[in-house]
Design a protein around this motif. Structure first.
Motif, PDB file in Angstrom:
ATOM      1  N   ALA A 505       0.848  -1.189   0.000  1.00 49.55           N
ATOM      2  CA  ALA A 505       0.000   0.000   0.000  1.00 49.55           C
ATOM      3  C   ALA A 505       0.882   1.236   0.000  1.00 49.55           C
ATOM      4  CB  ALA A 505      -0.918   0.009   1.219  1.00 49.55           C
ATOM      5  N   ASP A 506       0.523   2.180  -0.842  1.00 50.75           N
ATOM      6  CA  ASP A 506       1.098   3.520  -0.799  1.00 50.75           C
ATOM      7  C   ASP A 506       0.001   4.425  -0.249  1.00 50.75           C
ATOM      8  OD1 ASP A 506       3.186   2.303  -2.024  1.00 50.75           O
ATOM      9  OD2 ASP A 506       3.058   3.427  -3.898  1.00 50.75           O
ATOM     10  N   GLN A 507       0.206   4.901   0.963  1.00 48.52           N
ATOM     11  CA  GLN A 507      -0.853   5.653   1.638  1.00 48.52           C
ATOM     12  C   GLN A 507      -0.394   7.074   1.934  1.00 48.52           C
ATOM     13  OE1 GLN A 507      -3.529   3.889   4.705  1.00 48.52           O
ATOM     14  NE2 GLN A 507      -2.494   5.288   6.098  1.00 48.52           N
ATOM     15  N   LYS A 508      -1.242   8.028   1.598  1.00 48.94           N
ATOM     16  CA  LYS A 508      -0.989   9.430   1.899  1.00 48.94           C
ATOM     17  C   LYS A 508      -2.049   9.907   2.901  1.00 48.94           C
ATOM     18  CE  LYS A 508       1.178  10.477  -2.536  1.00 48.94           C
ATOM     19  NZ  LYS A 508       1.183  11.340  -3.751  1.00 48.94           N
ATOM     20  N   THR A 509      -1.565  10.485   3.983  1.00 45.63           N
ATOM     21  CA  THR A 509      -2.454  10.958   5.045  1.00 45.63           C
ATOM     22  C   THR A 509      -2.227  12.441   5.266  1.00 45.63           C
ATOM     23  OG1 THR A 509      -2.383   8.807   6.155  1.00 45.63           O
ATOM     24  CG2 THR A 509      -3.115  10.685   7.455  1.00 45.63           C
ATOM     25  N   LYS A 510      -3.317  13.173   5.324  1.00 46.04           N
ATOM     26  CA  LYS A 510      -3.248  14.587   5.663  1.00 46.04           C
ATOM     27  C   LYS A 510      -4.274  14.869   6.754  1.00 46.04           C
ATOM     28  CE  LYS A 510      -1.507  16.237   1.212  1.00 46.04           C
ATOM     29  NZ  LYS A 510      -1.662  17.212   0.114  1.00 46.04           N
ATOM     30  N   SER A 511      -3.852  15.646   7.716  1.00 43.06           N
ATOM     31  CA  SER A 511      -4.747  16.001   8.808  1.00 43.06           C
ATOM     32  C   SER A 511      -4.502  17.452   9.185  1.00 43.06           C
ATOM     33  CB  SER A 511      -4.495  15.096  10.017  1.00 43.06           C
ATOM     34  OG  SER A 511      -5.328  15.449  11.101  1.00 43.06           O
ATOM     35  N   ALA A 512      -5.574  18.154   9.482  1.00 42.27           N
ATOM     36  CA  ALA A 512      -5.459  19.548   9.905  1.00 42.27           C
ATOM     37  C   ALA A 512      -6.488  19.809  10.998  1.00 42.27           C
ATOM     38  CB  ALA A 512      -5.683  20.498   8.732  1.00 42.27           C
ATOM     39  N   ALA A 513      -6.109  20.656  11.945  1.00 44.62           N
ATOM     40  CA  ALA A 513      -7.006  20.916  13.071  1.00 44.62           C
ATOM     41  C   ALA A 513      -6.768  22.305  13.633  1.00 44.62           C
ATOM     42  CB  ALA A 513      -6.782  19.875  14.165  1.00 44.62           C
ATOM     43  N   ILE A 514      -7.803  22.859  14.223  1.00 43.04           N
ATOM     44  CA  ILE A 514      -7.681  24.061  15.049  1.00 43.04           C
ATOM     45  C   ILE A 514      -8.274  23.736  16.418  1.00 43.04           C
ATOM     46  CG2 ILE A 514      -7.690  25.756  13.193  1.00 43.04           C
ATOM     47  CD1 ILE A 514     -10.673  26.198  13.751  1.00 43.04           C
ATOM     48  N   TYR A 515      -7.747  24.360  17.456  1.00 45.44           N
ATOM     49  CA  TYR A 515      -8.254  24.064  18.791  1.00 45.44           C
ATOM     50  C   TYR A 515      -8.096  25.279  19.694  1.00 45.44           C
ATOM     51  CZ  TYR A 515      -3.256  23.077  19.610  1.00 45.44           C
ATOM     52  OH  TYR A 515      -1.876  23.156  19.678  1.00 45.44           O
ATOM     53  N   LEU A 516      -8.923  25.298  20.714  1.00 40.47           N
ATOM     54  CA  LEU A 516      -8.878  26.353  21.718  1.00 40.47           C
ATOM     55  C   LEU A 516      -9.194  25.730  23.059  1.00 40.47           C
ATOM     56  CD1 LEU A 516      -8.744  29.345  22.615  1.00 40.47           C
ATOM     57  CD2 LEU A 516     -11.198  29.502  22.081  1.00 40.47           C
ATOM     58  N   ASN A 517      -8.330  25.995  24.033  1.00 46.57           N
ATOM     59  CA  ASN A 517      -8.525  25.448  25.368  1.00 46.57           C
ATOM     60  C   ASN A 517      -8.262  26.569  26.382  1.00 46.57           C
ATOM     61  OD1 ASN A 517      -8.853  22.689  26.865  1.00 46.57           O
ATOM     62  ND2 ASN A 517      -7.216  23.743  27.963  1.00 46.57           N
ATOM     63  N   GLY A 518      -9.108  26.671  27.395  1.00 50.08           N
ATOM     64  CA  GLY A 518      -8.932  27.739  28.364  1.00 50.08           C
ATOM     65  C   GLY A 518      -9.338  27.332  29.770  1.00 50.08           C
ATOM     66  N   THR A 519      -8.736  28.007  30.756  1.00 50.69           N
ATOM     67  CA  THR A 519      -9.084  27.818  32.171  1.00 50.69           C
ATOM     68  C   THR A 519      -9.418  29.183  32.756  1.00 50.69           C
ATOM     69  OG1 THR A 519      -7.625  25.898  32.398  1.00 50.69           O
ATOM     70  CG2 THR A 519      -8.290  27.028  34.419  1.00 50.69           C
ATOM     71  N   TYR A 520     -10.606  29.296  33.340  1.00 45.74           N
ATOM     72  CA  TYR A 520     -11.078  30.561  33.905  1.00 45.74           C
ATOM     73  C   TYR A 520     -11.194  30.432  35.414  1.00 45.74           C
ATOM     74  CZ  TYR A 520     -13.774  34.819  34.596  1.00 45.74           C
ATOM     75  OH  TYR A 520     -14.195  36.065  35.004  1.00 45.74           O
ATOM     76  N   ARG A 521     -10.614  31.376  36.140  1.00 44.66           N
ATOM     77  CA  ARG A 521     -10.650  31.367  37.599  1.00 44.66           C
ATOM     78  C   ARG A 521     -11.950  32.003  38.079  1.00 44.66           C
ATOM     79  NH1 ARG A 521      -5.597  32.124  35.834  1.00 44.66           N
ATOM     80  NH2 ARG A 521      -3.980  30.736  36.677  1.00 44.66           N
TER      81      ARG A 521
END
Length: 832
Positions: A505-521
């Motif tokens: 198998a010749d396999q090509k993988t592409k992945s892209a992501a955006i994320y946001l994580n926060g902690t509020y006191r």
């Protein structure tokens, strides 16, 4: 894929703009309302003794003290790693609750909290992901390549569906190497042990340009003879030969701008063996002792089958078999019990060679109360894997070779800092992954080729027979062998081909992501956290399948592509009960992309998903004499990816669903009344079970419901105990005694839990592993000597167990026996 990149870039820009005003308005200085646990833990105790749990981790993409991180994470610093000689997951499993290490001919399969993977080759990503200095390591065969010169290791338990590149459902292991230092330092260590083990490693660091550029270079070479003796060829296998080098450059270009360049290269050659455990009850009667089934039976046995052979044919065979008469595959031997004997019978010499190298660049820019970080990396990995697949001296299955390569590019951007007058900590990020992987596998099955030759020659069906078998042989053998197994016509044997099966198998993988994580006191004691991530994965594969004994209609060359898009995230609360105690609760969702089976023409498998509900407790009490952390979790696991072995092939499928719940604890005790004494350990209890689903077992003789069965490599109990005592010898330095013991309860290595016909051998009974160490450090702490014994009781247990109709057996890869040796080390300057 360009549409993915455009959408993600737009999302990052919009979110950055929304936050930019808050970042600019945030004030410099200490964080208002910061956790008292974090503030206290950062300070050493009176007398210079470090506070328990004070190691700084970056598990949430920001620096925080271990005890203030509201998640289940285990961390080990340089001193602990060197003392326990931890280089990767094979040793980590005895110090981390619920971590199980498995390996089969070079492919590593890790599980955390019962969430693991038995996938191999290019088919899918690891369920427990590995990262080196923030760079995702995407190939299963690279996960156990030893690491060294480490500042720390962090093991995160639970789905990583927000902050980490390439989502993982089980957890993540972060390896962080030591940075260059401006003060000169060097280190050298030599280890010698039984089985001819010899390890030499050393490094040097220092300034190349004062206060501007520092460098670090480390190298390591290790070799060891094999643990297991092959009675077939008289050689030892299960050996190891490794060379590794890594270098880094640190550029402090301005007070606010730092660049770190890293490079590493490792070549490891091992000879891991598969060992025969038990025969499978196949309809063909094939076993290592009867590799051609009925054709391998001696004439006196065939004479007991009425109407099978005429008296004349039996006379021609004498006391031999039909296989003997034609000079075809002879019977094999399988050696002793793998758990009690280090002797093996392999007719094909195993060897696995791994080449791994990589480059990365990390740029960190301080823009006030926020840090912009970029990690750009390129990695190449190659594996050349050869092994005896049936674990016996019968010529049933030889892999020669399985070649796999990967060229991987990753880019991650993060913006982390404070907002809303210091009440909000946040991490905003984008991740891109591009991988080109190649798989080429050549499997040789001599016995199957001989079966085909006897049941219908593929090369010369009109060849004259060596002797004239009577007519009753034809319909009987056609019924017993040809129709159900080969589906062909019985001819007299002519030229015997070697059965081959090749796929790639010749396999090509592409992945892209955006994320946001926060902690509020929300208050000085109460904090709320939330995170969200959107990921798009796309895979394309060209697959080929060729064989000289499978009908041409079943062979293929196909192109397949598929994409998935998912939203994952987390949310939780944590609260300081006191300056030393924190409780937390969180819910998170993990996802792992689907993929393609490389040895099949059209089959695909879907993503798997996990909802996690977790509550935890972290505390340091009794005036820094005790640390106790605990976590309870409940998992809803669906579309589980697992491997099936049916009809002479392995393929990945999705099981329906499963439920898991359990408890984990970690503790450290340093009683003041017994100065120098430390007790430490961890443990986990897990209940896991599949939902109802009916599956064919590898013998194709039964359809079984896996409902109620435990998950693969999800032992109910894992208990780790450690005790050490440090004695002050005044001018002679100090002496440290340490003992370790780890218990793992019964482990199931397939979804049938050993209940399928003849497959009880896929169960590993509970076992103990214990180690002991004595360390002497002279008053001048530049030197250290360690005597060690690992696996004191010589316990042999299975890393992996597989039942396959192709090998007609249950085979497995097993652990190292008892080992011992001495380690001498020296550290100068800043390395001390």
């Amino acid at each position: 894929m360009s549409s993915i990149g455009n959408r993600l870039s737009l999302g990052v820009c919009l979110t950055a703009l929304l936050l930019s005003g808050q970042v600019a308005a945030a004030q410099d200085g200490a964080q208002p309302g910061a956790s008292e646990i974090e503030a206290d833990a950062a300070m050493p105790e009176a007398g210079g003794e470090r506070r328990l749990g004070s190691i700084v981790v970056t598990a949430q993409k920001k620096e925080e003290v271990l005890q203030s991180a509201p998640l289940a994470v285990s961390a080990f610093d340089t001193e602990s790693l060197e003392l326990k000689q931890i280089e990767g997951p094979q040793q980590l499993q005895f110090s981390v609750p619920s971590l199980v290490f498995a390996q089969l001919t070079g492919y590593t399969q890790l599980s955390l909290r019962g969430i693991g993977s038995d996938l191999t080759v290019t088919a899918g990503e690891p369920t427990v992901a590995s990262f080196q200095d923030g760079v995702y390591v995407g190939q299963l065969f690279t996960q156990a390549v030893p690491s060294f010169d480490l500042e720390r290791i962090e093991v995160l338990r639970g789905p990583q569906g927000t902050l980490y590149g390439r989502n993982s459902t089980g957890g993540a292991i972060n390896y962080i190497t030591r940075l260059p230092e401006y003060d000169f330092g060097s280190n050298l260590a030599v280890t010698a042990g039984n089985y001819g083990r010899l390890v030499a490693e050393g490094g040097i660091t220092g300034a190349l340009v004062d206060d501007r550029v520092a460098g670090r270079l480390t190298v390591k070479h290790e070799r060891r003879d094999g643990y297991r003796h092959n009675l077939f060829d008289g050689r030892d296998y299960d050996g190891n030969d490794l060379f590794s080098a890594q270098g880094s450059l640190l550029f402090d270009l301005t007070p606010d701008l730092r660049v770190i360049l890293r490079a590493d290269k490792t070549r490891q050659s091992v000879s891991s063996v598969q060992q025969f455990v038990d025969s499978l009850p196949l309809a063909s009667g094939v076993t290592p002792q009867t590799p051609l089934g009925i054709f391998s039976l001696p004439a006196p046995v065939l004479a007991g089958i009425p109407g099978l052979l005429s008296p004349g044919d039996l006379a021609l065979l004498g006391n031999g078999s039909i296989a003997d008469y034609y000079g075809l595959t002879p019977p094999g031997q399988s050696g002793g019990d793998p758990r009690k004997s280090l002797d093996i019978w392999n007719d094909f010499p195993p060897k696995q060679v791994f080449d791994v190298k990589g480059l990365s660049g990390t740029v960190e820019y301080d823009i006030g109360n926020a840090t912009l970080r970029s990690i750009t990396a390129y990695r190449e990995s190659e594996a050349d894997i050869r092994y005896d697949g049936d674990g016996s001296s019968a010529a049933l299955l030889n892999a020669n070779p399985i070649f796999q390569s990967s060229k991987q590019f990753t880019q991650e951007l993060t913006l982390s800092g404070e907002a809303l007058s210091g009440k909000l900590d946040y991490v905003l990020g984008a991740f891109y992954f591009d991988d080109e992987a190649i798989l080429k596998a050549d499997l040789f099955l001599p016995a199957i080729g001989d079966q085909v030759a006897l049941a219908g020659s593929l090369t010369n069906p009109s060849a004259p027979p060596a002797f004239d078998l009577s007519r009753p042989l034809i319909p009987n053998l056609l019924q017993l062998i040809a129709d159900p197994v080969l589906g062909t016509t019985l001819y007299r044997p002519g030229v015997s081909p070697i059965g081959t099966l090749s796929f790639g198998a010749d396999q090509k993988t592409k992945s892209a992501a955006i994320y946001l994580n926060g902690t509020y006191r929300l208050s000085d004691r109460l904090r709320a956290s939330a995170g969200v991530r959107y990921t798009e994965d796309e895979k394309k594969a060209f697959r080929q399948l060729h064989s000289n004994f499978v009908p041409a209609a079943a062979l293929c060359e196909t192109n397949t592509s598929k994409s998935w898009g998912e939203v994952t995230g987390t949310g939780g609360l944590d609260y300081d009960l006191s300056s030393d105690t924190m409780v937390y609760g969180k819910v998170s969702r993990g996802y792992k992309a689907g993929g393609f089976n490389p040895a099949e023409c059209t089959a695909t498998f879907d993503p798997e998903f996990l909802w996690s509900y977790e509550a935890g407790f972290k505390s340091v009490f009794a005036n820094n004499q005790a640390l106790f952390n605990a976590a309870a979790f409940y998992y809803d696991f669906s579309d589980i990816q697992f491997t099936t072995y049916v009809n002479n092939s392995s393929s990945i499928r999705n099981a329906a669903a499963a439920t898991l719940y359990g408890v984990e604890v970690e503790y450290v005790l340093r009683p003041d009344a017994f100065e120098g004494l430390q007790l430490d350990g961890s443990g986990s209890w897990i209940h896991s079970e599949y939902d109802d689903q009916w599956l064919a077992d590898p013998t194709e003789s039964a359809i079984l419901n896996i409902g109620g069965n435990s998950l693969i490599r999800a032992p109910e109990w894992k208990l780790n105990f450690g005790a050490q005592y440090q004695a002050d010898l005044d001018r002679l330095g100090e002496l440290l005694f340490r003992g370790e013991a780890s218990y793992t309860s019964e482990v199931f290595h397939d979804v049938f839990n050993g209940k399928a016909p003849g497959q009880a051998g896929t169960i590993q009974d509970g076992y103990w592993v214990s180690n002991a160490r004595v360390v002497w450090r002279p008053a001048d702490d530049r030197f250290e000597a360690q005597l060690f014994v690992e696996n004191i009781t010589d316990e042999i247990y299975a890393h992996s167990l597989v039942a396959s109709s192709t090998t007609a057996a249950v085979v497995g890869q097993f652990s190292a026996p008892r080992t011992y040796g001495v380690r001498l080390s020296m550290k100068l300057g800043s390395a001390r």
